[in-house]
Design a protein around this motif. Structure first.
Motif, PDB file in Angstrom:
ATOM      1  N   SER A  13      33.869  26.543  39.386  1.00 45.95           N
ATOM      2  CA  SER A  13      34.911  27.051  38.483  1.00 45.95           C
ATOM      3  C   SER A  13      34.328  27.893  37.353  1.00 45.95           C
ATOM      4  CB  SER A  13      35.701  25.869  37.898  1.00 45.95           C
ATOM      5  OG  SER A  13      34.842  24.995  37.189  1.00 45.95           O
ATOM      6  N   GLN A  14      33.178  28.520  37.604  1.00 43.18           N
ATOM      7  CA  GLN A  14      32.549  29.331  36.565  1.00 43.18           C
ATOM      8  C   GLN A  14      33.384  30.574  36.265  1.00 43.18           C
ATOM      9  OE1 GLN A  14      31.136  28.428  39.419  1.00 43.18           O
ATOM     10  NE2 GLN A  14      29.445  27.055  38.927  1.00 43.18           N
ATOM     11  N   ARG A  15      33.269  31.051  35.043  1.00 41.55           N
ATOM     12  CA  ARG A  15      33.957  32.275  34.641  1.00 41.55           C
ATOM     13  C   ARG A  15      33.355  33.472  35.367  1.00 41.55           C
ATOM     14  NH1 ARG A  15      32.670  29.140  30.378  1.00 41.55           N
ATOM     15  NH2 ARG A  15      34.394  28.274  29.155  1.00 41.55           N
ATOM     16  N   GLY A  16      34.194  34.462  35.675  1.00 38.85           N
ATOM     17  CA  GLY A  16      33.714  35.664  36.338  1.00 38.85           C
ATOM     18  C   GLY A  16      32.935  36.555  35.400  1.00 38.85           C
ATOM     19  N   PRO A  17      32.204  37.532  35.929  1.00 38.62           N
ATOM     20  CA  PRO A  17      31.354  38.401  35.085  1.00 38.62           C
ATOM     21  C   PRO A  17      32.155  39.259  34.110  1.00 38.62           C
ATOM     22  CG  PRO A  17      31.465  39.215  37.354  1.00 38.62           C
ATOM     23  CD  PRO A  17      32.095  37.873  37.357  1.00 38.62           C
ATOM     24  N   HIS A  18      33.428  39.535  34.410  1.00 38.25           N
ATOM     25  CA  HIS A  18      34.236  40.394  33.530  1.00 38.25           C
ATOM     26  C   HIS A  18      35.259  39.586  32.730  1.00 38.25           C
ATOM     27  CE1 HIS A  18      32.414  43.722  35.663  1.00 38.25           C
ATOM     28  NE2 HIS A  18      32.874  43.255  36.808  1.00 38.25           N
ATOM     29  N   GLU A  30      40.956  33.735  38.552  1.00 42.36           N
ATOM     30  CA  GLU A  30      40.342  33.433  37.256  1.00 42.36           C
ATOM     31  C   GLU A  30      41.167  32.384  36.501  1.00 42.36           C
ATOM     32  OE1 GLU A  30      37.616  33.915  35.855  1.00 42.36           O
ATOM     33  OE2 GLU A  30      36.663  35.505  37.020  1.00 42.36           O
ATOM     34  N   LEU A  31      42.490  32.473  36.593  1.00 47.38           N
ATOM     35  CA  LEU A  31      43.333  31.484  35.936  1.00 47.38           C
ATOM     36  C   LEU A  31      43.279  30.147  36.668  1.00 47.38           C
ATOM     37  CD1 LEU A  31      46.503  33.531  34.898  1.00 47.38           C
ATOM     38  CD2 LEU A  31      44.484  32.941  33.547  1.00 47.38           C
ATOM     39  N   GLN A  32      43.165  30.181  37.979  1.00 42.05           N
ATOM     40  CA  GLN A  32      43.021  28.930  38.726  1.00 42.05           C
ATOM     41  C   GLN A  32      41.723  28.221  38.343  1.00 42.05           C
ATOM     42  OE1 GLN A  32      45.765  28.180  39.866  1.00 42.05           O
ATOM     43  NE2 GLN A  32      46.224  28.921  41.923  1.00 42.05           N
TER      44      GLN A  32
END
Length: 602
Positions: free
Chosen positions: A145-150, A289-291
């Motif tokens: 569940s890591q945050r994306g690069p952007h 990203e919200l999931q």
């Protein structure tokens, strides 16, 4: 793709056979009727040619004329063409239904090679017992569940679009879904989230606040990059407001667009907005990203207080000290649950009257047919039926059970059959009588202790599709697909009714058949299906391993993506633009609002 492959697969050998048969027949006729049946592709020898089977006896005394030969040859050729054409049509028709199976053949054959077939294994002596304790291929999956690069950093409090107040609803796990979605909604609206308020007026009448159940400091710091969270609205802001905070209720399963179009304008006007009865008010289908933010909240940020964690882990250690592994069973056989379900359990008029009285608490409940609800699989199993199911699946009577439950309808009399099937039967009250006393007045804190022990169990068994069952099932999938068993009540109900009409071996075999697809394996539910909190596919990744081809890896990864109903490469971007336009005077928002609460149907 699968259909096309299957069609070509069926077409090629059939066409080859047709050509060989026609060539063979022509050679046979030209060689004076000598028929040598030499076929490739392991085809069965064709029946004797129709000429010899139907020709009259006088045909052997007189050589046929050339015209007769040509006619007979044409008939035979046409007959074989018709037969093979029908074969091709049949194979093509079958391929239409089996094309998908053919396209997925590599994946399923790989599972067999890895000995990951769940229900049966083949050995020299026949069938072996299934591994009911652990899925053999769960090790290939993990939570991600890591945050994306952007991913955009949370907006600062002074730059946000306002303060979002959330009033949750229901019991502990229902409120947990509300808290999780509240963080996501605050992200969408570019709002500052105030620590959510817990429900003090539901059936459970628990007056615990957020700080009594969850570690609030951890909650705020862990999500600092996602959403700015404060304990309360600043006094300066409250004093500057001309009217009290506006209160509204949004419809269930609302899309992000609804919050942008309907909620954001009010937030911008009033600066402080409260959403009431906030449970399952956000759609299951969101951008990945919200999931993933949902998963960070639910599985990482919502950590219980130190006192709850310590007692919960003490109970886990006590169970593990007695047994190498144990099952946690969430019976959910409380009077309120049974009354709400509309089911009947043979207690006569006394039971009917008691349930009818409880049902009065829900004014909108429809009249239900107990028989029809049972056929639909909507009735929780009795404790005895749960025990029978577990024994039939292969759990021996020396298995240790931790029973997570509140007040059981019927008390000890209802539990006795389960105790007889599994004598090693424990509850939190049995494991921590004195240590539990400070928690007894608070149902949510007691539920939190059951949550911890159930989460740490080797196998978790649910008895309905309630909030705790969904939340824990999702968490256990995220944590590596630990075995979670859900009774297939729709099929099991009929089987239990016919229990005395068959021997135990037959009954156990049928139970295992009923439970296929209900044992917590990674591929039980198609990606994108079901409630996200129960099946968080966007947050579950597959570990790379050399025996699965890269194409299968790509297919699985793409299948795991949920439908995006709102493009949020930068969540809250639309809300931010509206806020900027407002501040620059380029857009004037004029929405009339009413001081009365807005009530929407649930």
């Amino acid at each position: 793709m699968g259909v096309a492959k299957a069609w070509l697969f069926s077409l090629t050998p059939a066409a080859a056979k047709l050509a060989l048969l026609q060539q063979h027949h022509q050679n046979g006729v030209s060689n004076g009727g000598e028929k040598k049946h030499v076929l490739s592709l392991r085809s069965p020898a064709p029946a004797p040619a129709p000429v010899t089977a139907t020709a009259p006896a006088t045909a052997t005394k007189m050589a046929p004329s050339p015209s007769q030969k040509e006619r007979k040859q044409a008939v035979v050729s046409w007959s074989w063409s018709l037969v093979c054409g029908l074969m091709l049509f049949g194979l093509g028709l079958i391929s239409l239904f089996t094309g998908q199976v053919a396209s997925d053949l590599e994946w399923y054959s790989q599972r067999l090679v890895l000995n990951t077939s769940f229900y049966t294994k083949r050995s020299g002596n026949g069938r072996e017992a299934i591994d009911v304790w652990k899925s053999s291929y769960s090790k290939f999956y993990y939570g991600c569940s890591q945050r994306g690069p952007h991913y955009r950093t949370a907006v600062k409090e002074r730059l946000s679009n306002g303060y979002l107040l959330i009033a949750t609803s229901g019991g502990l796990n229902q409120q947990r879904t509300g808290i999780t979605d509240a963080v996501v909604v605050a992200r969408i609206l570019n709002a500052t989230l105030v620590v959510p308020e817990l429900d003090h007026h539901s059936y459970w009448k628990d007056d615990s606040d957020f700080i009594h159940i969850f570690d609030v400091d951890w909650f705020m710091s862990y999500l600092a990059k996602d959403v700015t969270i404060v304990r309360r609205v600043p006094e300066k802001v409250m004093r500057s407001m001309e009217k009290p905070p506006y209160t509204m209720r949004v419809p269930r399963k609302s899309e992000p667009e609804y919050y942008i179009e309907q909620v954001l304008p009010i937030l911008l006007r009033r600066r402080v907005l409260q959403l009431t009865k906030f449970d399952y008010r956000l759609s299951s289908n969101l951008d990945d990203e919200l999931q993933k933010l949902r998963c960070r909240v639910n599985y990482h940020a919502l950590k219980f207080t130190k006192s709850i964690q310590e007692l919960g882990h003490k109970l886990v250690m006590r169970m593990q000290k007695m047994a190498k592994r144990f099952i946690a069973v969430h019976l959910r056989f409380e009077p309120d649950m049974l009354a709400f379900s509309g089911c009947y359990y043979g207690g006569g008029e006394k039971e009917r009257d008691e349930f009818a009285e409880i049902r009065k608490r829900w004014a909108t409940l429809p009249d239900l047919s107990a028989e029809e609800e049972r056929k639909r699989g909507k009735c929780p199993l009795t404790p005895y039926e749960v025990g029978l199911m577990l024994r039939a699946l292969g759990f021996a009577n020396d298995t240790y059970l931790y029973v997570a439950s509140g007040e059981i309808y019927g008390g000890e009399e209802t539990l006795r059959p389960l105790r007889e099937l599994f004598p090693h039967f424990y509850t939190k009250e049995m494991l921590a009588s004195e240590e539990l006393k400070p928690f007894l007045p608070f149902s949510s804190r007691l539920a939190a202790i059951d949550y911890i022990v159930s989460d740490e169990s080797d196998v978790f068994v649910t008895n309905n599709n309630g909030n705790m069952a969904k939340i824990l099932a999702g968490r256990r999938r995220y944590m590596g697909h630990k075995r979670t068993i859900r009774p297939n009540a729709k099929r099991l109900s009929a089987l239990f009714m016919a229990r005395h009409q068959m021997n135990w071996e037959t009954f156990a075999k049928k139970v295992k058949s009923c439970q296929k697809g209900f044992m917590g394996d990674p591929d039980e539910v198609k990606p994108g299906r079901g409630e996200f909190h129960e099946f968080p596919q966007a947050c579950v990744c597959q570990k790379p391993f050399k025996d699965i081809e890269k194409s299968n890896d790509r297919d699985h990864h793409s299948a795991g993506k949920t439908k995006s109903t709102y493009n949020v490469e930068k969540p809250g971007e639309k809300a931010l633009q509206i806020s900027i336009k407002r501040n620059m005077g380029k857009e004037r928002l004029s929405l009339g609002d009413d001081e009365k609460d807005e009530v929407f149907p649930d």
